[in-house]
Motif scaffolding. Structure first.
Motif, mmCIF file in Angstrom:
data_model
loop_
_atom_site.group_PDB
_atom_site.id
_atom_site.type_symbol
_atom_site.label_atom_id
_atom_site.label_comp_id
_atom_site.label_asym_id
_atom_site.label_seq_id
_atom_site.Cartn_x
_atom_site.Cartn_y
_atom_site.Cartn_z
ATOM 1 N N ARG A 13 0.826 -1.205 0.000
ATOM 2 C CA ARG A 13 0.000 0.000 0.000
ATOM 3 C C ARG A 13 0.864 1.260 0.000
ATOM 4 O O ARG A 13 0.548 2.236 -0.680
ATOM 5 C CB ARG A 13 -0.924 0.007 1.231
ATOM 6 N N GLU A 14 1.957 1.224 0.740
ATOM 7 C CA GLU A 14 2.852 2.377 0.765
ATOM 8 C C GLU A 14 3.466 2.614 -0.609
ATOM 9 O O GLU A 14 3.552 3.760 -1.080
ATOM 10 C CB GLU A 14 3.942 2.166 1.813
ATOM 11 N N ALA A 15 3.886 1.531 -1.280
ATOM 12 C CA ALA A 15 4.482 1.663 -2.605
ATOM 13 C C ALA A 15 3.473 2.181 -3.625
ATOM 14 O O ALA A 15 3.837 2.886 -4.574
ATOM 15 C CB ALA A 15 5.034 0.311 -3.060
ATOM 16 N N VAL A 64 -7.582 -6.930 10.909
ATOM 17 C CA VAL A 64 -7.970 -6.257 12.142
ATOM 18 C C VAL A 64 -9.478 -6.034 12.187
ATOM 19 O O VAL A 64 -9.969 -5.313 13.060
ATOM 20 C CB VAL A 64 -7.246 -4.907 12.287
ATOM 21 N N SER A 65 -10.201 -6.654 11.263
ATOM 22 C CA SER A 65 -11.649 -6.461 11.184
ATOM 23 C C SER A 65 -12.374 -7.514 12.009
ATOM 24 O O SER A 65 -12.671 -8.616 11.530
ATOM 25 C CB SER A 65 -12.119 -6.519 9.722
ATOM 26 N N GLY A 66 -12.687 -7.152 13.251
ATOM 27 C CA GLY A 66 -13.446 -8.071 14.083
ATOM 28 C C GLY A 66 -14.839 -8.312 13.541
ATOM 29 O O GLY A 66 -15.399 -9.403 13.701
ATOM 30 N N ALA A 67 -15.409 -7.299 12.880
ATOM 31 C CA ALA A 67 -16.744 -7.460 12.312
ATOM 32 C C ALA A 67 -16.762 -8.515 11.206
ATOM 33 O O ALA A 67 -17.734 -9.256 11.062
ATOM 34 C CB ALA A 67 -17.244 -6.126 11.769
ATOM 35 N N THR A 68 -15.676 -8.583 10.423
ATOM 36 C CA THR A 68 -15.602 -9.601 9.370
ATOM 37 C C THR A 68 -15.591 -10.997 9.979
ATOM 38 O O THR A 68 -16.307 -11.890 9.515
ATOM 39 C CB THR A 68 -14.340 -9.391 8.514
ATOM 40 N N ALA A 114 -2.708 1.941 6.537
ATOM 41 C CA ALA A 114 -3.503 1.642 7.734
ATOM 42 C C ALA A 114 -4.128 0.273 7.541
ATOM 43 O O ALA A 114 -4.741 0.002 6.497
ATOM 44 C CB ALA A 114 -4.577 2.701 7.950
ATOM 45 N N ALA A 115 -3.974 -0.585 8.521
ATOM 46 C CA ALA A 115 -4.486 -1.951 8.399
ATOM 47 C C ALA A 115 -5.992 -1.979 8.225
ATOM 48 O O ALA A 115 -6.527 -2.845 7.533
ATOM 49 C CB ALA A 115 -4.075 -2.776 9.623
#
Length: 410
Positions: free
Chosen positions: A151-153, A205-209, A159-160
């Motif tokens: 993502r940075e590249a 990091v998606s607990g909802a998923t 951001a996760a």
């Protein structure tokens, strides 16, 4: 095309447009991973391609698109939308309400077009769609493992949580897609798609998923063995219970949720979520009948009813939405909106009852997964979520067109 008759040329154009629409739907996971709000554009483009294909082929658009709106679920949905529009008359933030509606309605239209027109054409892209989903999940896991260097590249936000929307969209798609694959004998590919997605959800990091996937999977496994009426009753009770109890959710959780559980779920900000639910619940209690107006949650701290909420709870009204779509309906549309939403749910369940056993089980599992996410996560009118739901329904409705089981009906 030399020697082609006008009818055959039109048929060729229609087939090309239908094929392109199906390919666009198949590419949805990858598009969302690259641009996590792109699903309305993707689904809208697919819907327009499919609409053009249907028109070119001479298929009866009135029967395909208008007739369903005259059924009880369609009339109830239109009544709910009409109440949303009517609430603009008393919205203290009409500009915000109109902007929210202008984002939601095109996404809803695209979702409807795809759900109605795509199913007969998705069979030919089911395997490519699965490989795209698998590749997208592998990309997500690789980027998360690398510290988001990809993502940075690419010059994107590092951001996760930027992968949360793509993963939630894939959570909606993976079950119906896997079922469509299994129905045509591609069970290994179906299992691979489910396994790789589960790994990506767990790594994220998606607990909802994770919660939505778990709820959908458990519902599917349980409902396969339960009598149809019992399964429908349990699903309906859960969804209606979430809607009816939404205004008092915060108070109930504040009284019953132990401190140890808050500490264990510290990463999910449970204390803040309870406080948000209590604040919006207090706003509902202060104005329960018609609500503050459609789309006002984004600036709920500025609506008149906020002044009637206790000062220490007023701060949480500025978070953008109550992180519970059921509660948002109450806060913005009041008891009338909640009653219409309940009617839509009940009539939807009645329609699901007429599906074949496998399709019915998947439909209820999809409702369970989507319902639990709506209860804990995003705003009710998020265009990216609406578009994803439309694509998931399209895959679900594709099942009888491509099943090897002759007992399936369209």
């Amino acid at each position: 095309m030399i020697g082609a008759t006008p009818a055959s040329a039109a048929g060729g154009r229609a087939a090309t447009l239908d094929r392109l629409g199906a390919v666009v739907i198949a590419a949805l996971p990858a598009c969302m991973a690259l641009a996590n709000r792109s699903s309305p554009v993707v689904v809208g483009l697919a819907g327009l391609l499919l609409l053009a294909g249907a028109a070119a082929s001479g298929r009866p658009l009135r029967a395909l698109l208008l007739a369903p709106l005259a059924t009880p679920p369609g009339v109830a949905a239109l009544a709910f939308l009409a109440w949303c529009g009517l609430s603009l008359a008393w919205s203290p933030l009409p500009g915000l309400s109109l902007r929210t509606l202008s984002e939601f309605l095109p996404a809803l239209l695209g979702a409807y077009l795809v759900a109605r027109l795509a199913p007969p054409h998705l069979g030919r892209v089911a395997a490519p769609a699965a490989w795209i989903l698998i590749a997208t999940c592998l990309y997500v896991m690789a980027d998360l493992a690398s510290g988001l260097v990809i993502r940075e590249a690419l010059g994107q936000r590092v951001a996760a949580f930027a992968f949360n929307r793509p993963l939630l969209t894939m959570m909606l798609l993976v079950g119906p897609l896997a079922l469509a694959l299994a129905a045509t004998g591609r069970r290994v590919l179906a299992a691979a798609a489910l396994a790789v997605f589960a790994a990506a959800a767990w790594r994220s990091v998606s607990g909802a998923t994770v919660l939505g996937l778990a709820a959908g999977a458990l519902a599917f496994l349980a409902l396969r063995w339960l009598p149809a009426r019992l399964g429908l009753g349990l699903t309906g009770a859960a969804l209606l219970g979430a809607l009816v109890l939404a205004p008092v959710e915060g108070d109930l959780l504040a009284r019953t949720m132990p401190e140890a559980l808050h500490q264990r779920l510290a990463g999910s900000s449970t204390r803040a979520r309870v406080a948000i639910a209590r604040s919006f619940g207090a706003a509902v209690a202060a104005d329960p009948w018609r609500g503050a107006g459609y789309g006002t949650s984004a600036r709920f701290q500025d609506v008149p009813v906020a002044e009637r909420v206790e000062p220490e709870m007023r701060f949480m009204l500025a978070v953008g939405h109550p992180h519970n779509s059921f509660l948002q309906v109450w806060a913005e549309l009041g008891v009338v909106g909640a009653a219409l939403a309940a009617l839509v749910l009940l009539l939807t369940l009645r329609a699901v009852a007429g599906l074949t056993a496998t399709a019915r089980t998947m439909a209820l599992a999809l409702l369970a997964g989507a319902g639990i996410v709506a209860f804990v996560e995003h705003g009710a009118w998020q265009a990216w979520w609406t578009a994803g739901v439309g694509a998931a329904i399209a895959w679900l409705r594709a099942l009888p067109y491509h099943s090897q089981d002759p007992t399936h009906e369209r």
